[in-house]
Write a protein that holds these residues in place. Sequence first.
Motif, PDB file in Angstrom:
ATOM      1  N   ASN A   1       1.090  -1.062  -0.318  1.00 32.37           N
ATOM      2  CA  ASN A   1       0.340   0.291  -0.138  1.00 32.37           C
ATOM      3  C   ASN A   1       0.571   1.194   0.040  1.00 32.37           C
ATOM      4  O   ASN A   1       1.499   1.475   1.448  1.00 32.37           O
ATOM      5  CB  ASN A   1      -0.830  -0.090   1.244  1.00 32.37           C
ATOM      6  CG  ASN A   1      -2.026  -0.644   1.083  1.00 32.37           C
ATOM      7  OD1 ASN A   1      -2.175  -1.431   0.043  1.00 32.37           O
ATOM      8  ND2 ASN A   1      -3.204  -0.864   1.795  1.00 32.37           N
TER       9      ASN A   1
ATOM     10  N   PRO B   1      -2.054   5.699   2.643  1.00 34.77           N
ATOM     11  CA  PRO B   1      -1.534   5.072   3.835  1.00 34.77           C
ATOM     12  C   PRO B   1      -1.129   4.707   4.777  1.00 34.77           C
ATOM     13  O   PRO B   1      -1.176   4.154   6.080  1.00 34.77           O
ATOM     14  CB  PRO B   1      -0.923   3.387   2.961  1.00 34.77           C
ATOM     15  CG  PRO B   1      -1.535   3.829   1.267  1.00 34.77           C
ATOM     16  CD  PRO B   1      -2.377   5.669   1.425  1.00 34.77           C
TER      17      PRO B   1
ATOM     18  N   GLU C   1      -4.335   3.802   9.810  1.00 39.93           N
ATOM     19  CA  GLU C   1      -3.387   2.377  10.225  1.00 39.93           C
ATOM     20  C   GLU C   1      -4.754   1.932   9.602  1.00 39.93           C
ATOM     21  O   GLU C   1      -5.227   0.625   9.695  1.00 39.93           O
ATOM     22  CB  GLU C   1      -2.938   2.211  11.672  1.00 39.93           C
ATOM     23  CG  GLU C   1      -1.299   3.151  10.977  1.00 39.93           C
ATOM     24  CD  GLU C   1      -0.734   2.532  12.610  1.00 39.93           C
ATOM     25  OE1 GLU C   1      -1.654   1.387  13.394  1.00 39.93           O
ATOM     26  OE2 GLU C   1      -0.125   2.983  13.539  1.00 39.93           O
TER      27      GLU C   1
ATOM     28  N   ASN D   1      -4.988   0.418   6.606  1.00 35.72           N
ATOM     29  CA  ASN D   1      -4.073  -0.681   5.980  1.00 35.72           C
ATOM     30  C   ASN D   1      -4.729  -2.006   6.730  1.00 35.72           C
ATOM     31  O   ASN D   1      -4.935  -3.359   5.807  1.00 35.72           O
ATOM     32  CB  ASN D   1      -2.560  -0.585   6.722  1.00 35.72           C
ATOM     33  CG  ASN D   1      -2.105   0.949   6.089  1.00 35.72           C
ATOM     34  OD1 ASN D   1      -2.187   0.534   4.506  1.00 35.72           O
ATOM     35  ND2 ASN D   1      -1.952   1.714   6.386  1.00 35.72           N
TER      36      ASN D   1
ATOM     37  N   VAL E   1      -0.591  -6.837   4.169  1.00 28.37           N
ATOM     38  CA  VAL E   1       0.220  -5.701   3.895  1.00 28.37           C
ATOM     39  C   VAL E   1       1.183  -4.828   3.907  1.00 28.37           C
ATOM     40  O   VAL E   1       1.265  -4.362   4.765  1.00 28.37           O
ATOM     41  CB  VAL E   1      -1.186  -4.966   3.562  1.00 28.37           C
ATOM     42  CG1 VAL E   1      -0.807  -3.497   2.764  1.00 28.37           C
ATOM     43  CG2 VAL E   1      -2.711  -5.594   2.595  1.00 28.37           C
TER      44      VAL E   1
ATOM     45  N   VAL F   1       3.866  -1.547   3.770  1.00 30.40           N
ATOM     46  CA  VAL F   1       3.620  -0.285   3.867  1.00 30.40           C
ATOM     47  C   VAL F   1       5.218   0.490   3.367  1.00 30.40           C
ATOM     48  O   VAL F   1       5.067   0.516   4.899  1.00 30.40           O
ATOM     49  CB  VAL F   1       2.277   0.539   4.925  1.00 30.40           C
ATOM     50  CG1 VAL F   1       2.777   2.401   4.780  1.00 30.40           C
ATOM     51  CG2 VAL F   1       0.891  -0.743   4.609  1.00 30.40           C
TER      52      VAL F   1
ATOM     53  N   TYR G   1       1.255  -4.708   7.875  1.00 31.47           N
ATOM     54  CA  TYR G   1      -0.029  -5.395   8.542  1.00 31.47           C
ATOM     55  C   TYR G   1      -0.528  -6.881   8.216  1.00 31.47           C
ATOM     56  O   TYR G   1      -0.607  -7.255   7.136  1.00 31.47           O
ATOM     57  CB  TYR G   1      -1.027  -4.878   8.152  1.00 31.47           C
ATOM     58  CG  TYR G   1      -0.750  -3.265   8.734  1.00 31.47           C
ATOM     59  CD1 TYR G   1      -1.363  -2.514   9.705  1.00 31.47           C
ATOM     60  CD2 TYR G   1       0.359  -2.407   7.791  1.00 31.47           C
ATOM     61  CE1 TYR G   1      -0.817  -0.724  10.157  1.00 31.47           C
ATOM     62  CE2 TYR G   1       0.761  -0.949   7.921  1.00 31.47           C
ATOM     63  CZ  TYR G   1      -0.222  -0.715   9.925  1.00 31.47           C
ATOM     64  OH  TYR G   1       0.194   1.024   9.450  1.00 31.47           O
TER      65      TYR G   1
END
Length: 517
Positions: free
Chosen positions: A412, A417, A421, A424, A435, A437, A475
């Motif tokens: 992301n 992003p 949070e 995400n 995911v 970031v 995440y």
Amino acid sequence: MATVAGVDFGTLSVRVSIVDSQRGMLGSAVSEYPLHRKREDPEYATQSHDDQMRALAEATRAAVKQAGISGEQIEAIALDTTGSSVITVDKNLQPLGEYYLWCDHRAKGEAEEITAAAHLENLEVMEWCGGVYSSEWGFSKLLHWLRHNPEKRKDFASAFEHCDMVAATLCGVTNPANAKRSICAMGHKWLWNAKLGGLPPEKFLTKVDPLLAGVREKLDGEYATSDQMAGKLSPPWAEKLGLKSGIPVPVGAFDAHWDAIGAGCRTDDMVNVIGTSTCIIGITPSPNLVPGVCGVVQGSVHPQRTGIEAGLSAVGDIFNAIATRAGTDVATLSKGLETYRAGQTGLLRMTWDNGDRTVLVNPNLRGMTLGWNLQSTAQDELFAAIEGTALHTRVIFDRMSSKGVSVKRVINAGGIPQKNEVLNRVYANVLGRPVLVPKTSVTSMGSAIFAFMAAGTFKTIEEAQDKICPAHKVYEPDAAEQLIYEDLYRLFGRLYFSFGDKAADMGDVLPGLIRIT
């Protein structure tokens, strides 16, 4: 060691970052420019080339000053822009009007005509752009301009994507035929395909509309990937930017594509560049043609790989609209969302407020929220909208997967992003996979990487990424939340195709509301 300038033109502003190959980011500055909208025509969205170039000069000088270096130390400058953002020009490369910005949807009718003609003629390149031509793309915007500016047709010499227009301007090009064109831009938005002979045949274009006669020749020229040079910075623009003349300017590209590179995208990764809209950008080792996507183009993201693009026509714009209707802003309305759990609002939000970019490619849709009760709040709708954008993203990923596109990692990126949070966490749970970031902003970092390549600092893009790209925060999905989103996804999918597919039972409802309005 080298120092370069990376430029990112967004929808509302341009960011210039000064990046050193050893020390990283030295300085960055942003300068805004107006987006011209019309309340009486929600499809209208234009911008001035002069406004953007003034902003570029302002931001470049400010970034160099913040970096605490001399502009003479900058060894290359590279730029990305929004797209398809189209401008028509005369024989001297002077604008004949403003950019039709990517989010200008006035050419919906033209897009439908191009799609219909392409299928009637069995135009093979349509398989490479998802099977449906979009109002967000080049030929539809150009045809709309030709139809609505008859007094300017006599001066029309060519049309350019924003990234190519800016690069040509910086390099002092004054003849449209001498300006290089980005394979990224032309491949994804203009039906250009090297294996199929470049642009569509003249015969096809004139069948769409005789006004397109001669356009193919006017768009002719050298098409190149971003490891090639657009030219060198001209003395006049070097003075305006506060840089030295003669430094290399590589062929540009779309912002989301280079943001993906800046976020560390490698082969078989998929990057959600989430901002005002979402562009989903992936790199694949070989072409996999996917119905409904925004193009499969060899050399578009990575010069030696195949790029694939999809996306959502509005994300951050939807969040802002919800907050505005509630008389507040997104940051304020988001306070407390961290306590929300999957499906707790009872709302299911179809995020079509600006139409559907992928996989239906249907601009005649509008946002829809089901499940309201008397206690539902604007904050509930905001959370449901976050869920809706994630669910829509899963529809796209599932379509790609069904056509053989492998996704090893999900990243992301974009402006939202790193500040959200909750988003995400929801995306990890809806997509059912980790995911990643970036820990710091990657806006303009992709541009910096291509500037380093132009300066000869690194041998490969991967080497530059290893040195320049930030690390990722991960995440992980929550198993309990995943189960709830599986139920929501089944409902979302039914609504998505029932209301969004033109041929479905409910497919005429949202277009009907637009027509009545």
